[in-house]
Design a protein around this motif. Sequence first.
Motif, PDB file in Angstrom:
ATOM      1  N   GLY A   6      20.995  10.882 -26.426  1.00  0.00           N
ATOM      2  CA  GLY A   6      22.138   9.987 -26.311  1.00  0.00           C
ATOM      3  C   GLY A   6      21.702   8.585 -25.928  1.00  0.00           C
ATOM      4  N   PRO A   7      22.673   7.762 -25.611  1.00  0.00           N
ATOM      5  CA  PRO A   7      22.364   6.374 -25.227  1.00  0.00           C
ATOM      6  C   PRO A   7      21.590   6.317 -23.917  1.00  0.00           C
ATOM      7  N   ARG A   8      20.820   5.243 -23.763  1.00  0.00           N
ATOM      8  CA  ARG A   8      20.110   5.025 -22.507  1.00  0.00           C
ATOM      9  C   ARG A   8      21.140   4.646 -21.436  1.00  0.00           C
ATOM     10  N   LEU A   9      21.081   5.359 -20.342  1.00  0.00           N
ATOM     11  CA  LEU A   9      22.077   5.221 -19.284  1.00  0.00           C
ATOM     12  C   LEU A   9      21.424   4.871 -17.957  1.00  0.00           C
ATOM     13  N   TYR A  10      22.249   4.418 -17.040  1.00  0.00           N
ATOM     14  CA  TYR A  10      21.880   4.328 -15.635  1.00  0.00           C
ATOM     15  C   TYR A  10      22.827   5.250 -14.873  1.00  0.00           C
ATOM     16  N   SER A  11      22.255   5.981 -13.920  1.00  0.00           N
ATOM     17  CA  SER A  11      23.023   6.929 -13.128  1.00  0.00           C
ATOM     18  C   SER A  11      22.861   6.607 -11.653  1.00  0.00           C
ATOM     19  N   CYS A  12      23.798   7.088 -10.850  1.00  0.00           N
ATOM     20  CA  CYS A  12      23.717   6.977  -9.400  1.00  0.00           C
ATOM     21  C   CYS A  12      22.458   7.701  -8.934  1.00  0.00           C
ATOM     22  N   SER A  13      21.638   7.033  -8.133  1.00  0.00           N
ATOM     23  CA  SER A  13      20.388   7.649  -7.682  1.00  0.00           C
ATOM     24  C   SER A  13      20.636   8.766  -6.671  1.00  0.00           C
ATOM     25  N   LYS A  14      21.809   8.804  -6.090  1.00  0.00           N
ATOM     26  CA  LYS A  14      22.110   9.821  -5.079  1.00  0.00           C
ATOM     27  C   LYS A  14      22.623  11.119  -5.710  1.00  0.00           C
ATOM     28  N   CYS A  15      23.527  11.019  -6.728  1.00  0.00           N
ATOM     29  CA  CYS A  15      24.145  12.239  -7.262  1.00  0.00           C
ATOM     30  C   CYS A  15      23.980  12.423  -8.769  1.00  0.00           C
ATOM     31  N   HIS A  18      26.777   9.249 -14.163  1.00  0.00           N
ATOM     32  CA  HIS A  18      26.539   8.127 -15.083  1.00  0.00           C
ATOM     33  C   HIS A  18      27.409   6.941 -14.678  1.00  0.00           C
ATOM     34  N   VAL A  19      26.776   5.760 -14.531  1.00  0.00           N
ATOM     35  CA  VAL A  19      27.535   4.596 -14.078  1.00  0.00           C
ATOM     36  C   VAL A  19      27.493   3.402 -15.023  1.00  0.00           C
ATOM     37  N   SER A  20      26.520   3.342 -15.946  1.00  0.00           N
ATOM     38  CA  SER A  20      26.506   2.235 -16.902  1.00  0.00           C
ATOM     39  C   SER A  20      25.550   2.529 -18.051  1.00  0.00           C
ATOM     40  N   LEU A  21      25.755   1.796 -19.136  1.00  0.00           N
ATOM     41  CA  LEU A  21      24.892   1.881 -20.310  1.00  0.00           C
ATOM     42  C   LEU A  21      23.850   0.761 -20.259  1.00  0.00           C
ATOM     43  N   HIS A  22      22.648   1.068 -20.718  1.00  0.00           N
ATOM     44  CA  HIS A  22      21.600   0.051 -20.784  1.00  0.00           C
ATOM     45  C   HIS A  22      22.052  -1.142 -21.634  1.00  0.00           C
ATOM     46  N   ASP A  23      22.798  -0.871 -22.699  1.00  0.00           N
ATOM     47  CA  ASP A  23      23.256  -1.941 -23.597  1.00  0.00           C
ATOM     48  C   ASP A  23      24.214  -2.919 -22.924  1.00  0.00           C
ATOM     49  N   ASP A  24      24.745  -2.556 -21.761  1.00  0.00           N
ATOM     50  CA  ASP A  24      25.688  -3.428 -21.054  1.00  0.00           C
ATOM     51  C   ASP A  24      25.006  -4.377 -20.070  1.00  0.00           C
ATOM     52  N   ILE A  25      23.675  -4.358 -20.008  1.00  0.00           N
ATOM     53  CA  ILE A  25      22.964  -5.292 -19.121  1.00  0.00           C
ATOM     54  C   ILE A  25      23.032  -6.703 -19.698  1.00  0.00           C
ATOM     55  N   ILE A  26      23.447  -7.635 -18.864  1.00  0.00           N
ATOM     56  CA  ILE A  26      23.476  -9.049 -19.221  1.00  0.00           C
ATOM     57  C   ILE A  26      22.223  -9.743 -18.695  1.00  0.00           C
ATOM     58  N   SER A  27      21.828  -9.396 -17.460  1.00  0.00           N
ATOM     59  CA  SER A  27      20.669 -10.029 -16.830  1.00  0.00           C
ATOM     60  C   SER A  27      20.038  -9.084 -15.811  1.00  0.00           C
ATOM     61  N   LYS A  28      18.712  -9.156 -15.698  1.00  0.00           N
ATOM     62  CA  LYS A  28      17.983  -8.375 -14.703  1.00  0.00           C
ATOM     63  C   LYS A  28      17.481  -9.252 -13.558  1.00  0.00           C
ATOM     64  N   SER A  29      17.896 -10.503 -13.526  1.00  0.00           N
ATOM     65  CA  SER A  29      17.351 -11.440 -12.528  1.00  0.00           C
ATOM     66  C   SER A  29      18.366 -11.793 -11.443  1.00  0.00           C
ATOM     67  N   PHE A  30      18.964 -10.773 -10.849  1.00  0.00           N
ATOM     68  CA  PHE A  30      19.909 -10.978  -9.757  1.00  0.00           C
ATOM     69  C   PHE A  30      19.367 -10.348  -8.489  1.00  0.00           C
ATOM     70  N   ILE A 101      20.316   2.907  -8.588  1.00  0.00           N
ATOM     71  CA  ILE A 101      20.534   3.504  -9.906  1.00  0.00           C
ATOM     72  C   ILE A 101      19.214   3.989 -10.486  1.00  0.00           C
ATOM     73  N   VAL A 102      19.294   4.978 -11.349  1.00  0.00           N
ATOM     74  CA  VAL A 102      18.107   5.521 -12.023  1.00  0.00           C
ATOM     75  C   VAL A 102      18.349   5.564 -13.522  1.00  0.00           C
ATOM     76  N   LYS A 103      17.272   5.434 -14.271  1.00  0.00           N
ATOM     77  CA  LYS A 103      17.338   5.489 -15.726  1.00  0.00           C
ATOM     78  C   LYS A 103      17.499   6.931 -16.186  1.00  0.00           C
ATOM     79  N   GLU A 104      18.246   7.100 -17.276  1.00  0.00           N
ATOM     80  CA  GLU A 104      18.411   8.418 -17.868  1.00  0.00           C
ATOM     81  C   GLU A 104      18.347   8.290 -19.395  1.00  0.00           C
ATOM     82  N   ASN A 105      17.779   9.270 -20.073  1.00  0.00           N
ATOM     83  CA  ASN A 105      17.613   9.275 -21.540  1.00  0.00           C
ATOM     84  C   ASN A 105      16.666   8.184 -22.020  1.00  0.00           C
ATOM     85  N   TRP A 106      15.577   7.927 -21.302  1.00  0.00           N
ATOM     86  CA  TRP A 106      14.614   6.907 -21.711  1.00  0.00           C
ATOM     87  C   TRP A 106      13.484   7.570 -22.384  1.00  0.00           C
TER      88      TRP A 106
END
Length: 106
Positions: A6-15, A18-30, A101-106
């Motif tokens: 499936g799509p590359r996702l980010y998930s809650c690192s605790k549980c 799924h909390v967001s899609l990789h394709d929804d990243i606008i910037s990594k410099s925050f 957050i942790v990566k999933e489906n990478w």
Amino acid sequence: MGETIGPRLYSCSKCGNHVSLHDDIISKSFQGRNGRGFLFSHAMNVVLGQKENRQLITGLHTVADVHCCDCREVLGWKYIQAFVAHQKYKEGKFILEKPKIVKENW
């Protein structure tokens, strides 16, 4: 043949929720409270905390903390309003902190 995933996702690192899609990243410099943060256009399976005015590195913003809807871990925040004109692009966007957050489906 390769396995279809499936799509590359980010998930809650605790549980693992799924909390967001990789394709929804606008910037990594925050900058988040606990290290680096990513700016996302959308987040899912989250609930918002109370709105509050918060003085951030880039000025005063109205934000609401973003909690995982399963375990209630604070993952970052949502920008509700920016008071500085050149920061308005952040309104409605989400900061999810990299340590939360942790990566999933990478």
